[in-house]
Design a protein around this motif. Structure first.
Motif, mmCIF file in Angstrom:
data_model
loop_
_atom_site.group_PDB
_atom_site.id
_atom_site.type_symbol
_atom_site.label_atom_id
_atom_site.label_comp_id
_atom_site.label_asym_id
_atom_site.label_seq_id
_atom_site.Cartn_x
_atom_site.Cartn_y
_atom_site.Cartn_z
ATOM 1 N N THR A 47 57.437 76.945 30.254
ATOM 2 C CA THR A 47 56.043 77.476 30.212
ATOM 3 C C THR A 47 55.401 76.794 29.198
ATOM 4 O OG1 THR A 47 56.620 79.317 28.655
ATOM 5 C CG2 THR A 47 56.722 79.667 31.058
ATOM 6 N N MET A 51 54.058 72.453 39.716
ATOM 7 C CA MET A 51 53.981 74.015 40.258
ATOM 8 C C MET A 51 52.607 73.849 41.087
ATOM 9 S SD MET A 51 56.223 76.377 39.043
ATOM 10 C CE MET A 51 55.690 77.686 38.644
ATOM 11 N N ASN A 98 54.700 82.248 36.307
ATOM 12 C CA ASN A 98 54.982 82.091 37.762
ATOM 13 C C ASN A 98 54.062 82.929 38.716
ATOM 14 O OD1 ASN A 98 57.643 80.404 38.360
ATOM 15 N ND2 ASN A 98 57.857 81.463 36.321
ATOM 16 N N PHE A 157 56.990 82.299 44.047
ATOM 17 C CA PHE A 157 57.398 81.695 42.639
ATOM 18 C C PHE A 157 58.287 82.634 41.981
ATOM 19 C CE2 PHE A 157 54.334 78.744 44.361
ATOM 20 C CZ PHE A 157 54.601 77.426 43.813
ATOM 21 N N GLY A 201 60.270 82.517 38.097
ATOM 22 C CA GLY A 201 60.898 82.198 36.860
ATOM 23 C C GLY A 201 62.234 82.538 36.608
#
Length: 207
Positions: free
Chosen positions: A70, A80, A119, A126, A128
């Protein structure tokens, strides 16, 4: 008699056309496709929603896996955002769900809450994923990817990691890897347009 001759010629031409078409080389993915696909070693990771993730969670859908974190300043948010942009195209090629796992290579700083916040911004597809290094490193290495581990005591650091994206098929196997392009002055990211084309070919061949 003339009509019969014309019909025969037309049939011959049609058959010849089919034979020629079938003999033409079929388009092939530019990605590295594993033939046969490769099984993943048993693993146990954490999803950003608090779930325990195992090999079974990679079955039943197509999953794109890549390493990130992150606090990453460039490659991760770019990847992303690009994946979110092409997700409608990817899902149009298959009746299966398409998911993305962002595997955090910074378990020291990436809590489940941070991964969830990060996410979910990009969409419900998505997830994480995190684990401590003793479980994380073998999993990442088994995917054919890598990452660096900061020295003990460091608090402000960057994590070097692979930019490639691994494709796992609905049987939970490594099916392909989309490698990043490396151009001077540019971030090493995967060519999303090429990945869309490759994904279409791969899913057609799989189905």
């Amino acid at each position: 008699m003339q009509k019969l001759l014309v019909s025969v010629v037309a049939i011959i031409a049609l058959v010849a056309g089919v034979v020629i078409f079938n003999s033409l080389p079929k388009p092939q993915p530019q990605a590295l496709v594993y033939n046969p696909p490769r099984a993943l070693e048993p693993f146990m990771l954490e999803g950003h929603n608090g779930s325990q993730l195992t090999n079974a969670d990679l079955t039943g859908q197509w999953t794109l896996l890549f390493t990130g974190y992150t606090s990453c300043p460039d490659i991760c948010p770019t990847t992303m955002a690009d994946l979110r942009k092409i997700m409608p195209q990817l899902t149009s090629f298959t009746e299966r769900d398409v998911r993305v796992w962002m595997i955090s290579v910074d378990p020291k700083r990436d809590t489940l809450q941070k991964l969830a916040d990060y996410n979910t911004y990009f969409g419900k597809e998505f997830m994480g994923v995190r684990a401590e290094h003793k479980n994380l490193y073998p999993f990442v290495n088994g995917l054919g990817l890598m990452y660096s581990i900061p020295s003990e005591g460091e608090t402000d650091y960057l994590v070097n990691h692979s930019s490639a994206i691994v494709l796992v098929n609905p049987d939970g196997e490594r099916h392909a890897i989309f490698k990043a392009s490396h151009e001077a002055g540019q971030l090493p990211t995967v060519d999303m347009e090429q990945m869309v084309q490759d994904f279409q070919l791969i899913t057609q061949q799989y189905n």
